[in-house]
Design a protein around this motif. Structure first.
Motif, PDB file in Angstrom:
ATOM      1  N   ILE A 168      46.651  34.730  30.055  1.00 13.28           N
ATOM      2  CA  ILE A 168      47.550  33.877  30.852  1.00 13.28           C
ATOM      3  C   ILE A 168      47.757  34.483  32.238  1.00 13.28           C
ATOM      4  CG2 ILE A 168      49.953  33.089  31.072  1.00 13.28           C
ATOM      5  CD1 ILE A 168      49.885  32.743  27.947  1.00 13.28           C
ATOM      6  N   ALA A 169      47.942  35.781  32.313  1.00 14.81           N
ATOM      7  CA  ALA A 169      48.127  36.451  33.612  1.00 14.81           C
ATOM      8  C   ALA A 169      46.868  36.321  34.471  1.00 14.81           C
ATOM      9  CB  ALA A 169      48.484  37.916  33.406  1.00 14.81           C
ATOM     10  N   ILE A 170      45.701  36.483  33.858  1.00  9.83           N
ATOM     11  CA  ILE A 170      44.444  36.336  34.602  1.00  9.83           C
ATOM     12  C   ILE A 170      44.301  34.891  35.077  1.00  9.83           C
ATOM     13  CG2 ILE A 170      41.927  36.407  34.425  1.00  9.83           C
ATOM     14  CD1 ILE A 170      42.296  38.797  32.456  1.00  9.83           C
ATOM     15  N   ARG A 171      44.616  33.939  34.198  1.00  9.09           N
ATOM     16  CA  ARG A 171      44.509  32.513  34.564  1.00  9.09           C
ATOM     17  C   ARG A 171      45.408  32.197  35.747  1.00  9.09           C
ATOM     18  NH1 ARG A 171      46.573  28.679  30.136  1.00  9.09           N
ATOM     19  NH2 ARG A 171      48.527  29.324  31.066  1.00  9.09           N
ATOM     20  N   GLN A 172      46.610  32.735  35.764  1.00  6.06           N
ATOM     21  CA  GLN A 172      47.535  32.483  36.872  1.00  6.06           C
ATOM     22  C   GLN A 172      46.919  32.944  38.195  1.00  6.06           C
ATOM     23  OE1 GLN A 172      51.336  34.405  36.418  1.00  6.06           O
ATOM     24  NE2 GLN A 172      52.123  33.584  38.344  1.00  6.06           N
ATOM     25  N   SER A 173      46.302  34.103  38.182  1.00  4.32           N
ATOM     26  CA  SER A 173      45.665  34.626  39.392  1.00  4.32           C
ATOM     27  C   SER A 173      44.484  33.746  39.806  1.00  4.32           C
ATOM     28  CB  SER A 173      45.207  36.063  39.145  1.00  4.32           C
ATOM     29  OG  SER A 173      44.552  36.552  40.286  1.00  4.32           O
ATOM     30  N   VAL A 174      43.665  33.347  38.843  1.00  2.39           N
ATOM     31  CA  VAL A 174      42.494  32.510  39.132  1.00  2.39           C
ATOM     32  C   VAL A 174      42.943  31.167  39.721  1.00  2.39           C
ATOM     33  CG1 VAL A 174      40.556  31.255  38.087  1.00  2.39           C
ATOM     34  CG2 VAL A 174      41.007  33.627  37.434  1.00  2.39           C
ATOM     35  N   GLU A 175      43.974  30.593  39.142  1.00  2.00           N
ATOM     36  CA  GLU A 175      44.473  29.307  39.643  1.00  2.00           C
ATOM     37  C   GLU A 175      44.980  29.437  41.077  1.00  2.00           C
ATOM     38  OE1 GLU A 175      47.326  28.262  36.640  1.00  2.00           O
ATOM     39  OE2 GLU A 175      45.796  27.308  35.373  1.00  2.00           O
ATOM     40  N   LYS A 176      45.644  30.529  41.393  1.00  2.00           N
ATOM     41  CA  LYS A 176      46.127  30.738  42.760  1.00  2.00           C
ATOM     42  C   LYS A 176      44.958  30.894  43.723  1.00  2.00           C
ATOM     43  CE  LYS A 176      49.105  33.547  45.666  1.00  2.00           C
ATOM     44  NZ  LYS A 176      50.021  34.693  45.746  1.00  2.00           N
ATOM     45  N   HIS A 177      43.950  31.684  43.341  1.00  2.00           N
ATOM     46  CA  HIS A 177      42.778  31.848  44.209  1.00  2.00           C
ATOM     47  C   HIS A 177      42.056  30.523  44.408  1.00  2.00           C
ATOM     48  CE1 HIS A 177      43.232  36.110  44.537  1.00  2.00           C
ATOM     49  NE2 HIS A 177      42.977  36.344  43.262  1.00  2.00           N
ATOM     50  N   THR A 178      41.947  29.723  43.358  1.00  2.00           N
ATOM     51  CA  THR A 178      41.277  28.426  43.464  1.00  2.00           C
ATOM     52  C   THR A 178      42.012  27.534  44.449  1.00  2.00           C
ATOM     53  OG1 THR A 178      40.574  28.635  41.151  1.00  2.00           O
ATOM     54  CG2 THR A 178      40.390  26.457  42.141  1.00  2.00           C
ATOM     55  N   TRP A 179      43.317  27.478  44.333  1.00  2.00           N
ATOM     56  CA  TRP A 179      44.125  26.687  45.261  1.00  2.00           C
ATOM     57  C   TRP A 179      43.912  27.166  46.702  1.00  2.00           C
ATOM     58  CZ3 TRP A 179      48.544  28.997  47.708  1.00  2.00           C
ATOM     59  CH2 TRP A 179      49.224  28.149  48.580  1.00  2.00           C
ATOM     60  N   MET A 180      43.955  28.476  46.907  1.00  2.00           N
ATOM     61  CA  MET A 180      43.812  29.020  48.262  1.00  2.00           C
ATOM     62  C   MET A 180      42.425  28.721  48.840  1.00  2.00           C
ATOM     63  SD  MET A 180      45.811  32.624  47.854  1.00  2.00           S
ATOM     64  CE  MET A 180      46.675  32.835  49.396  1.00  2.00           C
ATOM     65  N   LEU A 181      41.393  28.823  48.019  1.00  2.00           N
ATOM     66  CA  LEU A 181      40.034  28.515  48.489  1.00  2.00           C
ATOM     67  C   LEU A 181      39.897  27.044  48.839  1.00  2.00           C
ATOM     68  CD1 LEU A 181      37.970  30.723  46.006  1.00  2.00           C
ATOM     69  CD2 LEU A 181      38.387  31.169  48.447  1.00  2.00           C
ATOM     70  N   ARG A 182      40.504  26.183  48.041  1.00  2.00           N
ATOM     71  CA  ARG A 182      40.476  24.739  48.355  1.00  2.00           C
ATOM     72  C   ARG A 182      41.184  24.485  49.683  1.00  2.00           C
ATOM     73  NH1 ARG A 182      42.415  23.465  42.807  1.00  2.00           N
ATOM     74  NH2 ARG A 182      40.560  23.191  41.538  1.00  2.00           N
ATOM     75  N   GLN A 183      42.324  25.136  49.892  1.00  2.00           N
ATOM     76  CA  GLN A 183      43.052  24.971  51.142  1.00  2.00           C
ATOM     77  C   GLN A 183      42.223  25.445  52.333  1.00  2.00           C
ATOM     78  OE1 GLN A 183      45.384  22.791  49.791  1.00  2.00           O
ATOM     79  NE2 GLN A 183      46.471  23.541  51.599  1.00  2.00           N
ATOM     80  N   TYR A 184      41.501  26.524  52.157  1.00  2.00           N
ATOM     81  CA  TYR A 184      40.660  27.060  53.229  1.00  2.00           C
ATOM     82  C   TYR A 184      39.556  26.063  53.590  1.00  2.00           C
ATOM     83  CZ  TYR A 184      38.087  30.478  55.996  1.00  2.00           C
ATOM     84  OH  TYR A 184      37.482  31.143  57.026  1.00  2.00           O
ATOM     85  N   MET A 185      39.084  25.330  52.582  1.00  2.00           N
ATOM     86  CA  MET A 185      37.972  24.391  52.800  1.00  2.00           C
ATOM     87  C   MET A 185      38.413  23.094  53.471  1.00  2.00           C
ATOM     88  SD  MET A 185      35.115  25.696  51.824  1.00  2.00           S
ATOM     89  CE  MET A 185      34.038  24.327  51.491  1.00  2.00           C
ATOM     90  N   LYS A 186      39.732  22.834  53.575  1.00  2.00           N
ATOM     91  CA  LYS A 186      40.200  21.573  54.192  1.00  2.00           C
ATOM     92  C   LYS A 186      39.890  21.537  55.665  1.00  2.00           C
ATOM     93  CE  LYS A 186      43.784  20.182  51.023  1.00  2.00           C
ATOM     94  NZ  LYS A 186      45.192  19.836  50.866  1.00  2.00           N
TER      95      LYS A 186
END
Length: 147
Positions: A129-147
């Motif tokens: 769960i802790a790893i998933r939380q980090s992965v989800e945050k990185h995914t969100w940040m990468l998507r934001q960078y791609m906008k």
């Protein structure tokens, strides 16, 4: 002795993070252009985090008296994440990384349910769960960078 399902789950994640570790180094070395400074540093941050996940996952498996995969062949045979395939543009790198993180996040989510249910291993589930939380945050940040 590690539950068979727990060992399978942890080994898949050890393998995936090792493939991601190498892929992130590839991207770190080959990213170029106007996004170089930002992405060079971000890829380094991500592969350093991947190294921590690898160690934590493998040591959890060892603590459960299991055997973590530990060779490049085993990583490639076990991983669901694929090696870098020559992505050269930063957009290709980020899109592939987002896709990889989405896959890992889905697997983590499914694996938490398995660990809390059939495998009766809440401690390992909490770690995922802790790893998933980090992965989800990185995914969100990468998507934001791609906008």
């Amino acid at each position: 002795m590690a539950h068979v399902k727990t060992e399978e789950i942890l080994n898949r994640h050890v393998a995936n993070w090792n493939v991601l570790f190498v892929k992130l180094h590839n991207y770190h070395w080959y990213v170029g252009g106007t996004h170089f400074f930002t992405l060079h540093a971000k890829f380094e941050e991500l592969y350093n985090e991947a190294a921590l996940h690898i160690d934590e996952l493998a040591e959890r498996l060892l603590a459960l008296q299991g055997s973590p995969v530990a060779s490049m062949k085993e990583f490639l045979d076990t991983a669901t994440v694929k090696e870098a395939a020559g992505e050269k543009a930063y957009t290709e790198m980020l899109n592939m990384l987002i896709k990889d993180f989405e896959l890992v996040s889905k697997e983590l989510n499914d694996d938490v349910a398995t660990l809390e249910g059939d495998a009766d291993d809440e401690a390992t589930a909490d770690m995922l769960i802790a790893i998933r939380q980090s992965v989800e945050k990185h995914t969100w940040m990468l998507r934001q960078y791609m906008k």
